[in-house]
Design a protein around this motif. Structure first.
Motif, PDB file in Angstrom:
ATOM      1  N   SER A 191     -24.062  66.288 110.186  1.00  0.00           N
ATOM      2  CA  SER A 191     -23.020  66.771 111.104  1.00  0.00           C
ATOM      3  C   SER A 191     -22.624  65.694 112.097  1.00  0.00           C
ATOM      4  O   SER A 191     -21.446  65.534 112.409  1.00  0.00           O
ATOM      5  N   LEU A 192     -23.595  64.936 112.569  1.00  0.00           N
ATOM      6  CA  LEU A 192     -23.323  63.863 113.521  1.00  0.00           C
ATOM      7  C   LEU A 192     -22.545  62.731 112.866  1.00  0.00           C
ATOM      8  O   LEU A 192     -21.648  62.153 113.472  1.00  0.00           O
ATOM      9  N   ARG A 193     -22.856  62.432 111.621  1.00  0.00           N
ATOM     10  CA  ARG A 193     -22.176  61.358 110.893  1.00  0.00           C
ATOM     11  C   ARG A 193     -20.689  61.672 110.707  1.00  0.00           C
ATOM     12  O   ARG A 193     -19.859  60.770 110.665  1.00  0.00           O
ATOM     13  N   LYS A 194     -20.341  62.957 110.620  1.00  0.00           N
ATOM     14  CA  LYS A 194     -18.932  63.342 110.492  1.00  0.00           C
ATOM     15  C   LYS A 194     -18.150  63.037 111.767  1.00  0.00           C
ATOM     16  O   LYS A 194     -16.955  62.803 111.728  1.00  0.00           O
ATOM     17  N   VAL A 195     -18.828  63.040 112.904  1.00  0.00           N
ATOM     18  CA  VAL A 195     -18.169  62.809 114.190  1.00  0.00           C
ATOM     19  C   VAL A 195     -18.141  61.322 114.535  1.00  0.00           C
ATOM     20  O   VAL A 195     -17.114  60.785 114.921  1.00  0.00           O
ATOM     21  N   GLN A 196     -19.280  60.634 114.403  1.00  0.00           N
ATOM     22  CA  GLN A 196     -19.323  59.208 114.695  1.00  0.00           C
ATOM     23  C   GLN A 196     -20.436  58.542 113.893  1.00  0.00           C
ATOM     24  O   GLN A 196     -21.455  59.152 113.607  1.00  0.00           O
ATOM     25  N   ALA A 197     -20.217  57.271 113.544  1.00  0.00           N
ATOM     26  CA  ALA A 197     -21.141  56.572 112.659  1.00  0.00           C
ATOM     27  C   ALA A 197     -22.301  55.926 113.408  1.00  0.00           C
ATOM     28  O   ALA A 197     -23.410  55.856 112.892  1.00  0.00           O
ATOM     29  N   GLU A 198     -22.064  55.425 114.612  1.00  0.00           N
ATOM     30  CA  GLU A 198     -23.114  54.778 115.389  1.00  0.00           C
ATOM     31  C   GLU A 198     -23.364  55.561 116.671  1.00  0.00           C
ATOM     32  O   GLU A 198     -22.429  56.015 117.321  1.00  0.00           O
TER      33      GLU A 198
ATOM     34  N   PRO B 170     -21.908  71.111 116.272  1.00  0.00           N
ATOM     35  CA  PRO B 170     -22.239  71.064 117.704  1.00  0.00           C
ATOM     36  C   PRO B 170     -21.910  69.728 118.357  1.00  0.00           C
ATOM     37  O   PRO B 170     -21.958  69.610 119.574  1.00  0.00           O
ATOM     38  N   PHE B 171     -21.574  68.711 117.555  1.00  0.00           N
ATOM     39  CA  PHE B 171     -21.329  67.379 118.095  1.00  0.00           C
ATOM     40  C   PHE B 171     -19.852  67.115 118.367  1.00  0.00           C
ATOM     41  O   PHE B 171     -19.518  66.117 118.979  1.00  0.00           O
ATOM     42  N   GLU B 172     -18.972  67.997 117.924  1.00  0.00           N
ATOM     43  CA  GLU B 172     -17.544  67.823 118.176  1.00  0.00           C
ATOM     44  C   GLU B 172     -17.226  68.155 119.626  1.00  0.00           C
ATOM     45  O   GLU B 172     -17.730  69.116 120.185  1.00  0.00           O
ATOM     46  N   GLY B 173     -16.385  67.355 120.226  1.00  0.00           N
ATOM     47  CA  GLY B 173     -15.974  67.590 121.603  1.00  0.00           C
ATOM     48  C   GLY B 173     -17.015  67.226 122.636  1.00  0.00           C
ATOM     49  O   GLY B 173     -16.915  67.635 123.788  1.00  0.00           O
ATOM     50  N   ALA B 174     -18.010  66.452 122.246  1.00  0.00           N
ATOM     51  CA  ALA B 174     -19.064  66.066 123.178  1.00  0.00           C
ATOM     52  C   ALA B 174     -18.609  64.896 124.030  1.00  0.00           C
ATOM     53  O   ALA B 174     -17.913  64.001 123.563  1.00  0.00           O
ATOM     54  N   ALA B 175     -18.994  64.906 125.288  1.00  0.00           N
ATOM     55  CA  ALA B 175     -18.663  63.801 126.191  1.00  0.00           C
ATOM     56  C   ALA B 175     -19.592  62.621 125.953  1.00  0.00           C
ATOM     57  O   ALA B 175     -19.186  61.472 126.082  1.00  0.00           O
ATOM     58  N   ASP B 176     -20.851  62.898 125.579  1.00  0.00           N
ATOM     59  CA  ASP B 176     -21.828  61.832 125.377  1.00  0.00           C
ATOM     60  C   ASP B 176     -22.863  62.293 124.360  1.00  0.00           C
ATOM     61  O   ASP B 176     -23.322  63.433 124.412  1.00  0.00           O
ATOM     62  N   ILE B 177     -23.218  61.400 123.440  1.00  0.00           N
ATOM     63  CA  ILE B 177     -24.254  61.677 122.443  1.00  0.00           C
ATOM     64  C   ILE B 177     -25.196  60.484 122.426  1.00  0.00           C
ATOM     65  O   ILE B 177     -24.752  59.342 122.363  1.00  0.00           O
TER      66      ILE B 177
END
Length: 79
Positions: A59-66, A13-20
């Motif tokens: 899942s979030l760690r796969k998209v971005q680390a921080e 669900p975190f792929e292609g997100a504009a902001d997290i």
């Protein structure tokens, strides 16, 4: 004869997100969707909140680390 069923995998669900960003108990994900119909551009901004559990953190760690802490915060947290 045994037929193996394919396990359906939930898309990340975190792929292609504009902001997290992280709130106190949740992970907020903002997605922007643009549609064009009858020569009119329509932009939809949706924010969805996910639990801060181990599966979502992986899942979030796969998209971005921080990830940013707070909606307008300037501090980052390592996942």
């Amino acid at each position: 004869m045994i037929i193996k069923r394919k396990r359906s995998v939930r898309p990340n669900p975190f792929e292609g997100a504009a902001d997290i960003y992280l709130t106190k108990n949740k992970i907020a994900v903002t997605k922007v969707k643009e549609e064009k119909s009858n020569n009119v551009n329509k932009t939809t901004v949706k924010t969805k909140y996910y639990e801060r559990n181990d599966a979502n953190k992986r899942s979030l760690r796969k998209v971005q680390a921080e990830v940013r802490r707070g909606r307008n915060g300037d501090r980052y947290e390592k996942i």
